[in-house]
Design a protein around this motif. Structure first.
Motif, short mmCIF file in Angstrom:
data_model
loop_
_atom_site.label_atom_id
_atom_site.label_comp_id
_atom_site.label_asym_id
_atom_site.label_seq_id
_atom_site.Cartn_x
_atom_site.Cartn_y
_atom_site.Cartn_z
N ASP A 1 -9.28 -0.40 6.05
CA ASP A 1 -10.05 -1.45 5.38
C ASP A 1 -9.11 -2.44 4.69
OD1 ASP A 1 -12.37 -0.19 6.23
OD2 ASP A 1 -12.57 0.97 4.37
N TRP A 2 -8.05 -1.92 4.08
CA TRP A 2 -7.07 -2.77 3.41
C TRP A 2 -6.38 -3.68 4.42
CZ3 TRP A 2 -1.64 -3.24 3.35
CH2 TRP A 2 -1.09 -3.86 2.23
N ILE A 3 -6.03 -3.14 5.59
CA ILE A 3 -5.39 -3.94 6.64
C ILE A 3 -6.35 -5.01 7.15
CG2 ILE A 3 -4.48 -3.88 8.99
CD1 ILE A 3 -3.28 -1.15 8.35
N GLU A 4 -7.60 -4.65 7.35
CA GLU A 4 -8.57 -5.63 7.84
C GLU A 4 -8.72 -6.78 6.86
OE1 GLU A 4 -12.75 -5.80 10.23
OE2 GLU A 4 -12.27 -3.96 9.12
N GLU A 5 -8.73 -6.47 5.57
CA GLU A 5 -8.80 -7.53 4.56
C GLU A 5 -7.52 -8.36 4.57
OE1 GLU A 5 -9.67 -8.01 -0.26
OE2 GLU A 5 -9.84 -6.04 0.71
N ASP B 1 -7.69 7.97 8.42
CA ASP B 1 -8.12 8.84 7.32
C ASP B 1 -7.38 8.59 6.01
OD1 ASP B 1 -9.80 9.93 9.18
OD2 ASP B 1 -8.65 11.78 9.44
N THR B 2 -6.25 7.88 6.05
CA THR B 2 -5.50 7.65 4.82
C THR B 2 -6.32 6.82 3.84
OG1 THR B 2 -3.34 7.82 5.91
CG2 THR B 2 -3.43 6.58 3.84
N GLU B 3 -6.48 7.36 2.64
CA GLU B 3 -7.24 6.68 1.59
C GLU B 3 -6.54 6.93 0.26
OE1 GLU B 3 -11.62 7.15 -0.50
OE2 GLU B 3 -11.52 7.16 1.70
N VAL B 4 -6.30 5.87 -0.49
CA VAL B 4 -5.62 5.96 -1.78
C VAL B 4 -6.45 5.21 -2.82
CG1 VAL B 4 -3.54 5.36 -3.08
CG2 VAL B 4 -3.34 6.12 -0.70
N GLU B 5 -6.74 5.90 -3.92
CA GLU B 5 -7.51 5.31 -5.01
C GLU B 5 -8.81 4.67 -4.51
OE1 GLU B 5 -6.47 5.90 -8.12
OE2 GLU B 5 -4.79 6.97 -7.19
N TYR C 1 0.88 -1.17 0.00
CA TYR C 1 0.00 0.00 0.00
C TYR C 1 0.92 1.22 0.00
CZ TYR C 1 -4.10 2.86 1.39
OH TYR C 1 -5.13 3.77 1.45
N THR C 2 0.93 1.95 -1.11
CA THR C 2 1.81 3.10 -1.26
C THR C 2 0.97 4.36 -1.35
OG1 THR C 2 3.36 1.72 -2.51
CG2 THR C 2 3.71 4.10 -2.58
N ALA C 3 1.15 5.25 -0.38
CA ALA C 3 0.38 6.48 -0.31
C ALA C 3 1.21 7.64 -0.86
CB ALA C 3 -0.02 6.78 1.14
N PRO C 4 0.56 8.67 -1.39
CA PRO C 4 1.31 9.79 -1.96
C PRO C 4 1.91 10.69 -0.88
CG PRO C 4 -1.03 10.27 -2.03
CD PRO C 4 -0.90 8.86 -1.52
N ASP D 1 -7.96 -14.49 0.93
CA ASP D 1 -7.23 -13.92 -0.18
C ASP D 1 -6.81 -12.50 0.17
OD1 ASP D 1 -7.55 -16.17 -1.86
OD2 ASP D 1 -9.58 -15.51 -2.36
N PRO D 2 -5.50 -12.23 0.32
CA PRO D 2 -5.05 -10.88 0.66
C PRO D 2 -5.49 -9.86 -0.39
CG PRO D 2 -3.29 -12.46 0.98
CD PRO D 2 -4.39 -13.18 0.27
N PRO D 3 -5.59 -8.61 -0.04
CA PRO D 3 -6.09 -7.59 -0.96
C PRO D 3 -5.11 -7.27 -2.07
CG PRO D 3 -5.26 -6.56 1.03
CD PRO D 3 -5.21 -8.04 1.27
N ASP D 4 -5.65 -6.66 -3.12
CA ASP D 4 -4.79 -6.18 -4.20
C ASP D 4 -3.88 -5.06 -3.69
OD1 ASP D 4 -6.03 -7.91 -5.97
OD2 ASP D 4 -7.51 -6.42 -6.62
N ASP D 5 -2.76 -4.88 -4.37
CA ASP D 5 -1.88 -3.76 -4.04
C ASP D 5 -2.61 -2.44 -4.28
OD1 ASP D 5 0.04 -5.63 -3.55
OD2 ASP D 5 1.29 -5.17 -5.27
N VAL D 6 -2.29 -1.46 -3.45
CA VAL D 6 -2.83 -0.12 -3.61
C VAL D 6 -1.65 0.82 -3.84
CG1 VAL D 6 -4.06 1.78 -2.48
CG2 VAL D 6 -4.82 -0.60 -2.15
N ARG D 7 -1.74 1.62 -4.87
CA ARG D 7 -0.61 2.52 -5.20
C ARG D 7 -1.17 3.85 -5.69
NH1 ARG D 7 4.85 2.42 -7.11
NH2 ARG D 7 5.22 4.04 -8.65
#
Length: 357
Positions: A335-339, A325-329, A307-310, A345-351
């Protein structure tokens, strides 16, 4: 005078009496200080300890706090700035460490905290070696530093295995310099608790390089990390080839069932400020370093979820606004961590699409 709530009075009474609070979901943290036996101490020789929040014994967070790093007389000096025991470079004892002042993932009263029900072991680094070292270094006639981070950290691991033998889920969360060793500790947890699902979430060390000089002079010769590591961690690697990205590779090859993930701000200058001298460019392109490391890890056959944040922010896990509050795309970090920790099945990468500050 305002009356103290009855629940708080009861809590204080239990703490004073030496008892622990009964745990129920969404209760605030109550910490117990644990002093392990053995050759455990901080950089200045003072007592080492870690903290425990006892909640659900089947779910445990092993939190490896940051604390900075050092490797010479200047950076390792026992000088304090605003907080006792903490210099501009690293924490050299635990005098200023207090997990009670943390928020973010430590706010277990929030309904959207994925770790609200977990027990916690909070392990701070006070040795300047990112939880990796086992060496005593004399940097000057008046400065001897005990780089015993690996000794301290594995004492906490032994406590975890002894007191949570039936743990079903263990999440190793590493913050900044604490995330450097997170994958190694994840595999060590899996060795001790083979029936547990182990997840590693490292935060803000994605840019740390795999550089022969750093690997040899700092990890090996200064901190003694190469010799301290278990055999599988250095298997087939000379000291010069055993760098931070290889920690992920070696851990993943050791236990293919490990779920491993990282979080980074794309251009956080504080996350890798200690090691930029071993990166390409002046200044180096931090996002390019992160991408290069992840590519190398996955090319070795290890899945690394990311998970890469700007931007150039710093601090995520124990900062209330950043963690929630961090949200990307369109994907919230929590939510990503909870998944990541709950789903098969781990979540897709977020960039970030536009990653510049």
């Amino acid at each position: 005078m305002t009356k103290m709530p009855l629940l708080l009075l009861a809590a204080l009474a239990l703490v004073v009496s030496g008892c622990s609070l009964p745990w129920t979901p969404r209760t605030a943290m109550v910490w117990k200080r644990v002093v392990p036996a053995g050759d455990c101490h901080c950089a200045d020789g003072s007592q080492f300890a870690f903290w425990e929040r006892r909640a659900d014994p089947a779910k445990v967070v092993l939190f490896l706090n940051g604390g900075g790093v050092c490797w010479d007389a200047e950076t390792c000096a026992f000088t304090s700035t605003e907080i006792p025991g903490e210099s501009d470079f690293y924490d050299w004892n635990l005098e200023g460490t207090n997990p009670e002042n943390r928020s973010g993932m430590f706010d277990t009263t929030r309904g959207d905290n994925p770790f609200a029900e977990y027990s916690y072991l909070y392990v701070s680094s006070c040795t300047g070696d990112a939880h990796l070292g086992n060496a005593s270094q004399k940097y000057s006639p008046t400065l001897t530093v005990e780089h015993h981070g690996y000794v301290n950290g594995t004492a906490a691991l032994d406590y975890l295995a002894e007191h949570y033998p039936d743990a079903e889920e263990v999440v190793v969360v590493g913050k900044t310099a604490g995330s450097v060793a997170a994958p190694l500790y994840g595999a060590l947890v899996a060795d001790r608790l083979p029936d547990a699902q182990v997840t590693v979430l490292g935060g803000q060390s994605g840019a740390w390089p795999d550089h022969p000089e750093f690997n040899t002079k700092i990890l090996d010769e200064t901190w003694g990390a190469y010799d301290a590591a278990p055999e599988w961690a250095v298997d087939g690697l000379a000291a010069q080839d055993w760098g931070v990205p290889r920690f992920w590779t070696q851990a993943g090859l050791r236990d293919p069932d490990l779920v491993m993930a990282r979080f980074d701000f794309a251009y956080d200058p504080h996350a890798a400020v200690e090691v930029t001298q071993w990166m390409d460019g002046d200044p180096p392109d931090l996002l390019a370093e992160i991408d290069r490391n992840e590519t190398a890890i996955e090319a070795a056959g290890v899945a690394l979820h990311s998970y890469t944040a700007p931007g150039d922010d710093h601090g995520i896990f124990d900062f209330e606004n950043a963690f929630y509050d961090t949200e990307v795309e369109g994907v919230r970090l929590v939510d990503w961590i909870e998944e990541l920790i709950d789903d098969d099945d781990p979540p897709d990468d977020v960039r970030c699409d536009r990653c510049d500050p």
